[in-house]
Design a protein around this motif. Structure first.
Motif, PDB file in Angstrom:
ATOM      1  N   PRO A 121      48.463   2.493  42.647  1.00 17.94           N
ATOM      2  CA  PRO A 121      48.003   1.220  43.222  1.00 17.94           C
ATOM      3  C   PRO A 121      47.541   0.194  42.195  1.00 17.94           C
ATOM      4  O   PRO A 121      47.607  -1.005  42.454  1.00 17.94           O
ATOM      5  N   LEU A 122      47.061   0.654  41.021  1.00 15.98           N
ATOM      6  CA  LEU A 122      46.574  -0.272  40.001  1.00 15.98           C
ATOM      7  C   LEU A 122      47.503  -0.241  38.793  1.00 15.98           C
ATOM      8  O   LEU A 122      47.071  -0.115  37.649  1.00 15.98           O
ATOM      9  N   ALA A 123      48.781  -0.354  39.050  1.00 17.75           N
ATOM     10  CA  ALA A 123      49.794  -0.382  38.004  1.00 17.75           C
ATOM     11  C   ALA A 123      50.785  -1.490  38.308  1.00 17.75           C
ATOM     12  O   ALA A 123      50.997  -1.863  39.470  1.00 17.75           O
ATOM     13  N   ALA A 142      47.366  -3.499  24.988  1.00 21.56           N
ATOM     14  CA  ALA A 142      48.573  -2.665  24.953  1.00 21.56           C
ATOM     15  C   ALA A 142      49.766  -3.601  25.110  1.00 21.56           C
ATOM     16  O   ALA A 142      50.267  -3.817  26.216  1.00 21.56           O
ATOM     17  N   ARG A 143      50.246  -4.140  24.002  1.00 21.34           N
ATOM     18  CA  ARG A 143      51.307  -5.139  24.053  1.00 21.34           C
ATOM     19  C   ARG A 143      52.626  -4.571  24.555  1.00 21.34           C
ATOM     20  O   ARG A 143      53.503  -5.313  25.007  1.00 21.34           O
ATOM     21  N   ASP A 144      52.791  -3.263  24.483  1.00 18.75           N
ATOM     22  CA  ASP A 144      54.052  -2.667  24.901  1.00 18.75           C
ATOM     23  C   ASP A 144      54.099  -2.357  26.392  1.00 18.75           C
ATOM     24  O   ASP A 144      55.104  -1.854  26.890  1.00 18.75           O
ATOM     25  N   ARG A 145      53.041  -2.644  27.126  1.00 21.91           N
ATOM     26  CA  ARG A 145      52.983  -2.336  28.556  1.00 21.91           C
ATOM     27  C   ARG A 145      52.666  -3.613  29.334  1.00 21.91           C
ATOM     28  O   ARG A 145      51.729  -4.338  29.000  1.00 21.91           O
ATOM     29  N   PHE A 146      53.437  -3.906  30.365  1.00 27.10           N
ATOM     30  CA  PHE A 146      53.198  -5.109  31.149  1.00 27.10           C
ATOM     31  C   PHE A 146      51.820  -5.034  31.796  1.00 27.10           C
ATOM     32  O   PHE A 146      51.508  -4.083  32.502  1.00 27.10           O
ATOM     33  N   GLY A 147      50.976  -6.039  31.535  1.00 22.27           N
ATOM     34  CA  GLY A 147      49.612  -6.043  32.033  1.00 22.27           C
ATOM     35  C   GLY A 147      48.620  -5.438  31.077  1.00 22.27           C
ATOM     36  O   GLY A 147      47.410  -5.550  31.270  1.00 22.27           O
ATOM     37  N   GLY A 148      49.110  -4.766  30.024  1.00 23.60           N
ATOM     38  CA  GLY A 148      48.227  -4.209  29.011  1.00 23.60           C
ATOM     39  C   GLY A 148      47.455  -2.997  29.485  1.00 23.60           C
ATOM     40  O   GLY A 148      47.884  -2.265  30.374  1.00 23.60           O
ATOM     41  N   ALA A 149      46.290  -2.798  28.879  1.00 21.76           N
ATOM     42  CA  ALA A 149      45.428  -1.657  29.199  1.00 21.76           C
ATOM     43  C   ALA A 149      44.078  -2.155  29.683  1.00 21.76           C
ATOM     44  O   ALA A 149      43.735  -3.334  29.556  1.00 21.76           O
TER      45      ALA A 149
END
Length: 289
Positions: A80-82, A208-215
């Motif tokens: 849900p939070l991804a 986290a530049r490699d993940r959409f939305g970051g960390a």
């Protein structure tokens, strides 16, 4: 994006700590009530519009031409939070895309896709698109993000989908974001905090530049700690005034393009996503810049 293509995408105590958290949170203050002019750079939007036009008309070669030679396509998130779901292994190149849709259009004729809402910042585009099926049933709507590079679409994130969505879908969530912006601009900590779920999460692309939305960013652990933090943050008024430039909304999801003024920095724009349920923000993602 379109339902057919989506199915293929298989926070120490003390003043120093508060100051660090203030710096982290300034980047995710929310949208204000009054919209202003939209950003001028529309190149990425043009590519996305051509993508949907080709998809809706069955133009396989025209569709492939809007993509980079190699690209990534993510399905709907399982958590849900991804923002990212499963990465497709069926469509990764222009050739694979052509092969997929040549077969798909034999099984089911192409359906018109209408972009109902769109915003962009730099190479990121977020849309709400309606898929109109030949049987005349109410269209299904999708909330989708794109990254467009020099050679075309490089990444697609299918974030949410709503069957038979009405025109007002997402407006309640957008109103929460607007009210949050009003509370920020007048420095009203109580009203601001009241619009968050007690366990709301904050994410930032810089983590986290490699993940959409970051960390996930450091945040107060509960509603009481959040209120103490924002009372201190707003003690001398809002650190920045934020105006809503544009928005895309569907169901629980809102994308907001915001312009920040003040805080001892030049005027700047940010793109954020929010998930809102029952009048409370569950999560926010600062996705660009």
């Amino acid at each position: 994006m379109a339902a057919g293509r989506g199915n293929a995408a298989g926070r120490g105590a003390g003043g120093a700590a508060v100051s660090r958290l203030a710096l982290a949170c300034l980047g995710v203050l929310l949208a204000a009530l009054t919209p202003v002019a939209a950003a001028a750079d529309r190149r990425a939007e043009t590519v996305v519009l051509k993508d949907f036009a080709a998809l809706g008309s069955g133009d396989v070669d025209g569709l492939a031409a809007q993509f980079a030679p190699q690209f990534e396509m993510y399905g709907l998130p399982a958590e849900p939070l991804a923002l990212e779901g499963k990465l497709s292994t069926r469509m990764r190149t222009r050739e694979e895309l052509r092969a997929f849709f040549r077969t798909a259009f034999l099984d089911q004729p192409p359906a018109p896709h209408r972009v109902e809402q769109m915003l962009s910042l730099g190479d990121l585009v977020v849309v709400r698109v309606a898929t109109h099926l030949p049987d005349g049933t109410p269209p299904d709507h999708a909330f989708t993000a794109f990254r467009v590079g020099t050679d075309g679409i490089e990444r697609i994130w299918h974030i949410a989908r709503e069957a038979d969505a009405g025109p007002q879908s997402g407006q309640d969530a957008l109103e929460v974001v607007r009210r949050l912006g009003e509370a920020n601009n007048r420095g009203d900590a109580e009203a601001f905090v009241a619009l968050y779920h007690p366990q709301a999460k904050h994410f930032h692309a810089r983590h986290a530049r490699d993940r959409f939305g970051g960390a996930e960013s450091a945040t107060p652990p509960d509603a009481d700690a959040r209120l103490r933090y924002y009372r201190e943050l707003y003690a001398r008024g809002a650190p920045a005034q934020v105006s809503l430039i544009d928005s895309v909304a569907l169901g629980e999801w809102v994308a907001a393009l915001e312009r920040y003024r003040g805080g001892g920095r030049p005027e700047r724009e940010h793109l954020s996503l929010y998930r809102v349920r029952d009048g409370a923000i569950l999560a926010e993602w600062h996705v660009a810049p």
